[in-house]
Design an enzyme around this catalytic site. Structure first.
Site: not given
Lengths: 188, 245
Positions: A165, A69, A167
């Site tokens: 993202h 990001c 994650e």
């Protein structure tokens, strides 16, 4: 041996989730003040200048590096969002997106082009939260559409960046991080 | 193209799920993280944990719940219920939350939204609005305020909210459909994403809501397995809606 990865903070990224996701992807984490890491990961959400300040003096060496990001945007020379310089490993300036609704928030697909990170993930869904986008160049290895076609993935030698993202992108995100961890393993 | 999001909401008290007793296939039916994993597997796009007790004990149990969930579930996680300070929000973020949702505290001290968005970025701040007959209610819907729903929605965006979670009190729990009129009014007056909440009963309800809103949230409809997320997404896709599959 599992690759050792250090997560560096720049602004307010979800360090907890990034760390847990990297562990799930097969990495061992090195503390931020520790050493002996094989690769660096720079997550980050927030303003460009805040991130640029946080990473001042950061030495990348030649180790594999993944920017997530804001961490991806910081790889470039600068951004319309701020006045400070980025790391400048990649050419060009980050610009505000042209879309009806910003931030670009939610799940979107990525078309990978000859991407190491995107292996086995063609047209999978990833979670995005951002209002600025990185410039187009030869190192773009994945594209996403939102009001415009913009770079979602960059890869250049040991430098990797993703606008989304991983994650927070479920199993597709974990798979992408596994691809990164594998790249680190081969780098050693 | 950006996908419309489907969001299950888990009501949590003292670290245990309050509703959702139908999950006999889960080892620990009352564990929020077990239920979160289940929904992740079902294709939920995001999760909301709502601390319905919001006492000191319940809050610290919530932290543990968030940590546990964020260690194994890798989709966005919003936490709400009784958050009144920047410090409380920060603790949640450090333990794996991606967004915090504020409701009564935002109504009573609007500056909190300003501070939260300045500190953590507006993308991580959700303002939850409970609405009945065009008016905002606070304190879990028990206290009528002087705020008009549309006006407060606009104000919340100005203050720095990154998203709105809009619940129609009248429709909530009735399973007779989302309040599409209210959604139209609010979505037409703000430019940030709006999550529709309250009233989900059948798959068509989601379709109607998502024609207007960016995301739809439901609790009991999913907990009782009246609607399964994979089937719902299949239905929405068939109707031409963009969903993550």
């Amino acid at each position: 041996m599992k690759p050792r990865i250090k997560v560096i903070s720049a602004g307010y990224g979800n360090l907890f989730s990034v760390s847990k996701a990297l562990e799930k992807a097969g990495a061992v984490l090195v503390k931020e003040d520790g050493d002996g890491e094989d690769a660096l990961v720079l997550p980050g959400v927030g303003a460009f200048d805040t991130g640029a300040k946080a990473i001042q003096g950061l030495v990348l060496g030649g180790k594999p590096f993944l920017g997530i990001c804001l961490g991806m945007q910081l790889l470039f020379e600068g951004s319309e969002e701020g006045s400070l310089k980025g790391i400048g490993l990649l050419d060009g300036k980050v610009r505000r997106m042209k879309a009806e609704k910003l931030p670009h928030l939610g799940w979107n697909t990525v078309s990978f082009e000859d991407s190491l990170l995107g292996e086995g993930l063609q047209d999978e869904w990833f979670y995005f939260v951002h209002s600025y986008a990185c410039p187009k160049s030869e190192c773009v290895k994945g594209w996403t559409e939102y009001g415009q076609k913009f770079p979602a993935v960059v890869e250049k030698g040991n430098v990797f960046g993703v606008q989304f993202h991983p994650e927070k992108s479920g199993s597709a995100g974990i798979k992408l991080l596994e691809n990164f961890v594998e790249a680190v393993r081969q780098w050693k | 193209m950006l996908a419309k999001r489907i969001i299950p909401c888990l009501d949590v008290r003292d670290g245990r799920v309050v509703k959702g007793k139908q999950f006999q296939d889960l080892k620990d039916q009352g564990s929020p993280s077990a239920l979160a994993s289940y929904y992740d597997g079902q294709g939920a796009d995001e999760l909301v944990f709502l601390d319905v007790a919001a006492t000191k004990e319940s809050r610290s149990a919530m932290l543990e719940t968030v940590r546990q969930t964020a260690s194994q579930v890798f989709i966005p996680l919003t936490v709400g219920g009784g958050i009144r300070t920047v410090k409380e929000a920060e603790t949640l973020f450090k333990n794996g939350a991606d967004k915090v949702s504020v409701n009564s505290a935002a109504v009573e001290q609007p500056d909190l939204v300003v501070e939260l968005s300045r500190e953590f970025g507006s993308q991580s701040i959700v303002v939850a609005i409970d609405s009945l007959s065009g008016k905002v209610y606070s304190r879990s819907g028990s206290k009528k305020t002087s705020l008009r729903t549309v006006g407060w929605a606009k104000k919340a965006q100005e203050l720095g909210a990154g998203e709105l979670l809009l619940t129609s009190i009248g429709a909530d729990g009735m399973q007779t459909g989302f309040d599409v009129g209210l959604l139209n009014e609010v979505c037409g007056s703000v430019s940030i994403p709006v999550i529709a909440s309250g009233g989900a009963g059948k798959m068509e309800d989601f379709l109607e809501a998502l024609k207007v809103a960016d995301a739809a949230l439901a609790a009991s409809t999913f907990h009782t397995k009246k609607i399964l997320i994979p089937e719902l997404k299949g239905f929405l896709k068939e109707k031409g809606m963009v969903v993550r599959s």
